[in-house]
Design a protein around this motif. Structure first.
Motif, PDB file in Angstrom:
ATOM      1  N   LEU A  84       0.824  -1.208   0.000  1.00  0.00           N
ATOM      2  CA  LEU A  84       0.000   0.000   0.000  1.00  0.00           C
ATOM      3  C   LEU A  84       0.859   1.260   0.000  1.00  0.00           C
ATOM      4  N   HIS A  85       1.970   1.225   0.705  1.00  0.00           N
ATOM      5  CA  HIS A  85       2.869   2.374   0.676  1.00  0.00           C
ATOM      6  C   HIS A  85       3.480   2.548  -0.720  1.00  0.00           C
ATOM      7  N   ALA A  86       3.850   1.436  -1.357  1.00  0.00           N
ATOM      8  CA  ALA A  86       4.447   1.524  -2.693  1.00  0.00           C
ATOM      9  C   ALA A  86       3.441   2.060  -3.708  1.00  0.00           C
ATOM     10  N   ALA A  88       1.089   4.016  -3.238  1.00  0.00           N
ATOM     11  CA  ALA A  88       0.740   5.412  -2.975  1.00  0.00           C
ATOM     12  C   ALA A  88       1.764   6.366  -3.584  1.00  0.00           C
ATOM     13  N   ILE A  89       2.848   5.820  -4.105  1.00  0.00           N
ATOM     14  CA  ILE A  89       3.906   6.643  -4.705  1.00  0.00           C
ATOM     15  C   ILE A  89       3.748   6.596  -6.219  1.00  0.00           C
ATOM     16  N   GLY A  90       3.353   7.699  -6.817  1.00  0.00           N
ATOM     17  CA  GLY A  90       3.073   7.749  -8.246  1.00  0.00           C
ATOM     18  C   GLY A  90       4.165   7.169  -9.129  1.00  0.00           C
ATOM     19  N   PRO A  91       5.421   7.610  -8.990  1.00  0.00           N
ATOM     20  CA  PRO A  91       6.486   7.079  -9.842  1.00  0.00           C
ATOM     21  C   PRO A  91       6.662   5.569  -9.717  1.00  0.00           C
ATOM     22  N   VAL A  92       6.457   5.031  -8.521  1.00  0.00           N
ATOM     23  CA  VAL A  92       6.570   3.581  -8.337  1.00  0.00           C
ATOM     24  C   VAL A  92       5.493   2.867  -9.142  1.00  0.00           C
ATOM     25  N   VAL A  93       4.246   3.400  -9.084  1.00  0.00           N
ATOM     26  CA  VAL A  93       3.151   2.810  -9.859  1.00  0.00           C
ATOM     27  C   VAL A  93       3.443   2.914 -11.347  1.00  0.00           C
ATOM     28  N   ALA A 116       7.992 -12.669 -11.598  1.00  0.00           N
ATOM     29  CA  ALA A 116       8.323 -13.037 -10.215  1.00  0.00           C
ATOM     30  C   ALA A 116       8.115 -11.854  -9.271  1.00  0.00           C
ATOM     31  N   VAL A 117       8.569 -10.677  -9.686  1.00  0.00           N
ATOM     32  CA  VAL A 117       8.393  -9.485  -8.847  1.00  0.00           C
ATOM     33  C   VAL A 117       6.915  -9.142  -8.713  1.00  0.00           C
ATOM     34  N   THR A 118       6.183  -9.201  -9.847  1.00  0.00           N
ATOM     35  CA  THR A 118       4.749  -8.904  -9.820  1.00  0.00           C
ATOM     36  C   THR A 118       4.009  -9.863  -8.890  1.00  0.00           C
ATOM     37  N   LYS A 119       4.381 -11.135  -8.967  1.00  0.00           N
ATOM     38  CA  LYS A 119       3.712 -12.139  -8.139  1.00  0.00           C
ATOM     39  C   LYS A 119       3.928 -11.882  -6.654  1.00  0.00           C
ATOM     40  N   ARG A 120       5.141 -11.500  -6.285  1.00  0.00           N
ATOM     41  CA  ARG A 120       5.463 -11.299  -4.873  1.00  0.00           C
ATOM     42  C   ARG A 120       4.933  -9.983  -4.319  1.00  0.00           C
ATOM     43  N   THR A 121       4.457  -9.101  -5.174  1.00  0.00           N
ATOM     44  CA  THR A 121       3.992  -7.783  -4.714  1.00  0.00           C
ATOM     45  C   THR A 121       2.502  -7.596  -5.024  1.00  0.00           C
TER      46      THR A 121
END
Length: 493
Positions: A84-86, A88-93, A116-121
């Motif tokens: 949720l914190h990630a 909330a950060i526009g550039p991260v999204v 793999a990254v998508t699955k874990r997040t």
């Protein structure tokens, strides 16, 4: 025969009220119709004053983080806090969306890394698992926490009959899985009509239905009995020219699509498992409503809706279409089930409308959308309190949840009631979910499952269409951080 609609000024008077009064209108018969649908309280009972925003805001206890998250493991809270914190950060999204969409990263070892990254997040936070068995475990988990689950086979668009048949088998298997889980732990099985009817055919059917709305003499020989799909304010600009009738092959494909839906409906009837039809963008929504309402007429009996439709209240015509559909259902004596949502295709709708030279069908402000959701919520709560039908209020908005909860208690639906269900997406607005559950309401989480690649469109929509909603998840983030701090302190001291 053209659909008879209620004048706009009458629909606009369906405002959120805690008591129901006759509506004033210059058209006496229309006003009488509306008044008959909105049940009046006994004359001997003095009407209570409407709840103020401050009063409604205090109805649900959403401040006790320890109580709200008592059933949530610390590991889950840590993951939720991070995601949720990630988001909330526009550039991260932005980077996440680019990585999930980039063709450069969708091959070889790079694809494996992105998946793999998508699955874990994103995936583990917003989805229930890679298959129905994993989804079943997730359902059991939320059920132990006092919530229920909506089983969502995460496939979306299909483009040929082979794909539609394959998807149907997935939906049928979902019903079987729901039957194997603890009683009442699954509230609904979800279906997307776009997955069992080719998209091109849905567009053709929608075009034909829109043209019939423009010209009531336009004959559609394949059309079955349905409820009203359009209102006077519904957008028809998608179909500027008279469409050609369905070809013989298209009629054959339409018959196959209808057979698929009826097979799924019949399996849900046998399992006594409600089937909720998801909404899409307005390009194909008329066809989806047609399939939904014609199936509801066939399968909804007594006071037990099996087939539920979805109303997206960010659309300007939502309130009027809802009223017309419920009015028609009452007239023929079938119970209707509706899910109310705000909507998830805002940018798509605006772009489509602009391409035709029209204004967006979406409300001009978020306040108008909130008002429409609350008005439709109040109307349906009044309607189902002493009559037929059921309602799913799918909202992440705390004020709307408070208003609806207060309204439900006021009209005698405060205890767990099979006619009313609140719902939030898996991984979203958990504080509201637990707060509503603690107040005695049935609450479900919308839980899509399937391989990561299959649910990628869903994940992108969560990131793109609900970017503002994700950023507004500060309420949950604050409470989760508070509860994690309490648990850390308790473990140390």
């Amino acid at each position: 025969m053209a659909t008879r609609v209620v004048p706009q000024k009458i629909i606009k008077n369906l405002r959120y009220k805690t008591t129901t009064k006759p509506l004033n209108a210059s058209h006496p018969s229309a006003a009488a119709t509306v008044a008959s649908l909105l049940e009046k309280q006994p004359a001997t009972t003095p009407p209570p004053p409407p709840p103020s925003s401050q009063q409604s805001a205090s109805f649900l206890d959403l401040n006790d983080a320890e109580r709200l998250f008592s059933a949530v493991p610390t590991s889950t809270l840590l993951r939720s806090s991070a995601v949720l914190h990630a988001t909330a950060i526009g550039p991260v999204v932005d980077v996440g969306i680019w990585a999930m969409q980039s063709k450069l990263l969708q091959m070889g070892i790079m694809k494996d890394a992105v998946m793999a990254v998508t699955k874990r997040t994103f995936y583990e936070h917003f989805c229930a698992g890679e298959d129905a068995v994993a989804a079943g475990r997730s359902i059991r988990s939320v059920n132990e926490a006092g919530l229920r689950g909506m089983l969502v086979y995460g496939v979306e668009d299909a483009h040929d009959n082979e794909g539609c048949n394959r998807n149907l088998n997935g939906f049928l298997h979902t019903v079987d899985v729901s039957k194997s889980l603890p009683p009442s732990s699954v509230s609904f099985v979800i279906v997307k009509i776009t997955a069992i009817c080719p998209m091109a055919l849905l567009e053709r059917i929608s075009d034909l239905l829109r043209w019939q709305q423009k010209d009531s003499s336009f004959n559609l020989p394949w059309k079955q009995d349905s409820l009203p799909i359009f209102s006077e304010s519904s957008p028809l600009y998608h179909t500027p020219n008279k469409p050609e009738p369905l070809t013989q092959q298209e009629e054959h494909d339409l018959n196959l699509a209808n057979q698929r839906l009826q097979q799924l409906c019949q399996k849900c009837v046998e399992a006594n498992m409600p089937l909720l039809v998801d909404a899409e963008h307005t390009t194909v929504q008329p066809a989806i409503d047609y399939f939904t309402y014609s199936s509801a007429i066939m399968h909804n009996k007594d006071d037990n809706p099996i087939v539920f439709g979805t109303i997206q209240t960010y659309l300007k015509d939502a309130k009027e279409r809802l009223f017309l559909a419920t009015q028609a259902a009452d007239k023929i004596g079938i119970p209707m089930g509706f899910k109310l949502v705000r909507g998830a295709y805002m940018s798509t709708e605006s772009k489509i409308a602009e391409s035709f030279g029209y204004g967006s069908p979406i409300h001009d402000s978020i306040e108008d959308t909130h008002n429409c959701f609350n008005d439709c919520s109040a109307f349906l709560l009044e309607k189902i309190a002493d009559g037929k039908g059921s309602l799913v209020l799918a909202t992440h908005n705390i004020e709307s949840g408070n208003l609806a909860a207060a309204k439900a208690y006021e009209i005698g639906m405060g205890k767990v009631n099979h006619k009313l269900e609140f719902a939030q997406l898996c991984g979203m607005s958990d504080a509201l979910s637990f707060g509503l559950s603690n107040a005695g309401f049935r609450v479900s989480k919308y839980m899509p499952f399937g391989p990561v690649e299959m649910v990628m469109p869903y994940l992108l929509r969560r990131a793109e269409e609900n970017r503002g909603l994700l950023a507004a998840s500060g309420f949950d983030r604050q409470l989760i951080r508070k509860e994690l701090g309490r648990r850390l302190k308790a473990s140390i001291f």
